[in-house]
Design a protein around this motif. Sequence first.
Motif, short mmCIF file in Angstrom:
data_model
loop_
_atom_site.label_atom_id
_atom_site.label_comp_id
_atom_site.label_asym_id
_atom_site.label_seq_id
_atom_site.Cartn_x
_atom_site.Cartn_y
_atom_site.Cartn_z
N ASP A 144 15.18 -0.25 36.66
CA ASP A 144 15.71 -1.55 36.30
C ASP A 144 15.73 -2.49 37.52
O ASP A 144 16.40 -2.24 38.50
N LEU B 116 16.08 -11.55 32.64
CA LEU B 116 17.31 -11.18 31.94
C LEU B 116 17.02 -10.79 30.49
O LEU B 116 17.57 -9.80 29.98
N LYS C 52 15.38 -7.25 30.16
CA LYS C 52 16.34 -6.15 30.21
C LYS C 52 17.25 -6.16 28.99
O LYS C 52 17.58 -5.09 28.45
N ARG C 53 17.68 -7.35 28.58
CA ARG C 53 18.54 -7.45 27.40
C ARG C 53 17.92 -6.74 26.21
O ARG C 53 18.57 -5.96 25.50
N ILE D 20 18.07 -2.85 26.80
CA ILE D 20 19.39 -2.21 26.81
C ILE D 20 20.05 -2.29 25.44
O ILE D 20 20.74 -1.35 25.03
N CYS E 233 22.29 -10.40 23.08
CA CYS E 233 22.94 -9.24 23.71
C CYS E 233 23.82 -8.45 22.75
O CYS E 233 24.14 -7.30 23.04
N PRO F 154 23.07 -8.10 30.64
CA PRO F 154 22.07 -7.45 31.49
C PRO F 154 22.32 -7.58 32.99
O PRO F 154 21.81 -6.77 33.76
N SER G 41 24.79 -1.17 32.66
CA SER G 41 23.73 -0.21 32.99
C SER G 41 23.39 0.64 31.76
O SER G 41 24.14 0.71 30.79
#
Length: 422
Positions: free
Chosen positions: A17, A326, A329-330, A333, A362, A400, A404
Motif C-alpha cells: 500500500d 486515494l 486504495k478506497r 479496501i 468509502c 484510505p 489499514s
Amino acid sequence: MQFENTLGFAQSLDNEDRLSKYRERFHFPKVKGKQVIYFTGNSLGLQPKNAPSFVNDIMEDWANLAVEGHFHAEKPWWDYHERLAKPMAKVVGAREEEVCVMNTLTVNLHLLMVSFYRPVGKRTKIICEEKAFPSDQYMLQSQVRHHGFDPDETLVEIKKREGEHFWRTEDVLSKIEEVGEELALVLIGGVNYYNGQVFDMEAITKAGKKVGAYVGWDLAHAAGNIELELHDWEVDFAAWCSYKYMNSGPGNASGIFVHQSHLKNQDIPRFEGWWGTKKETRFLMKPEFEPTGTADSWQLSNPPVLSLAPYLASLEMFEEVGMATLIEKRNLIVSYLEFILKVIDEETTGSFEIITPEDRGCQLSVFLHGQGRQLFEYLMENGVITDWREPNVIRLAPAPFYCSFEDMYRFGQILKEGILKN
C-alpha cells in the motif's frame, strides 16, 4: 484479486500500500491500550498530527504581531482562505476561482439558496431525495416557507422502489422530466449519508439543466471520498463540510462551489458582506459592493483563520497524494471489507445485508438481521469505532488515508467473536 481472510494476506496488502505511511501521520484513540479500528471517518476524520502546528503558528502570530498579523504574519490572515482554494479545487474537480472556504455547511446551503432558488410563476418546485440528512430537510423546508410555499406541495422527494435500499438513476431522471417546467431546483446529497450510495451527479445535473432548473449538490459525504468533476459537469453550486473525509476538525469550515458561468453575473441575488468585495478596494470602506468575480463574493465576514488552519494542514496531504491514489486504495479496501463481512456471515449464525449499492465510495452500510444494538456495543467496547443508525444498521467507512487492511481483518475477528458471544 483473490482475497483471503488471514492476517498474513492483510499484512501483505499493507506492505504493497503506497498510502500506508500516512497512517502514522494521524492520531488514533485507544481502547484497552490499543489503537482503535476507526470506521467513522464519514462522521469525523482523525486528527492529522501536523494540525496543531498550523494552529500554533496563528496563535504565535497573534501573540507577537496582534492586529498586524492580518498583513504581516507568515501566512497573512486577510487572505489565509486563498491558500485552501487550489488544493480544495483539485479535490472537487473545480477551477480555483470557483471555490471558497467559509462558514459551515448548512449556513452555506442557505446562502447559496438565496442565489439559486428563485421561484417564479409555476417554476417553484425542488427535487430532493427522500429522507435526506435532517439538516438538509430542515433547510429546504424553511427556504420554501420563506418564499410563502407549502413544503408538502413544493418539495418533491425521489423515493426508493418498494423493497429496495437504494435509488435508481432512471427514477430520478424520470421525476425531473415529469416535474419539468415546474422545477426550480434539484438539490440532492451526492453521497447518501445512510446507505453510502453515490448518485450519478453528471447525468442528474444534465437532466435538471435540460428542463431549465438549477442543480446543486450537498457533498458532505462526497468531498475527499469520491471523484468529482463539478466544473465539467456544469453543476451550478455545491457545498460540503470539511471534517469528515477531509479531516479538518469537529464542526469546522465548509467549502462552496459556484460554477464559473455565474461568477461574472452582476445581477445574481446574493447576501453580501465586506469580505466578498474586491481585495483592492476592501479597506477603502466604500459603500458600494464590488464583487470579486470569484466564489469569494459569497463570503460575508473575514475568515476564522484558527478554524481554517487544521483544514489547510489536511489539504496539504491531499495535495501530496491526489484523489486518484486515494480512490484506488478506497476501492480495494472497501472490497476487502465486503469480502470479510461475507466470510464472517458464512462462518457464523449472523446474517448481514449490505445495503450499499455498487455505486459507492468509502462506506458500507450493513443491516444486521437478527443482531441488534448489543453487537454494536460489543464492537465499540472492543475497539471498533463504528456508527449505529436506526433501525438496525451499522455504517463502516474505512478512510484510505489511515485505515489499514489489517484493520479489516481484525475487525472481522472481533465481529465473529461478538456474534458467538451474543
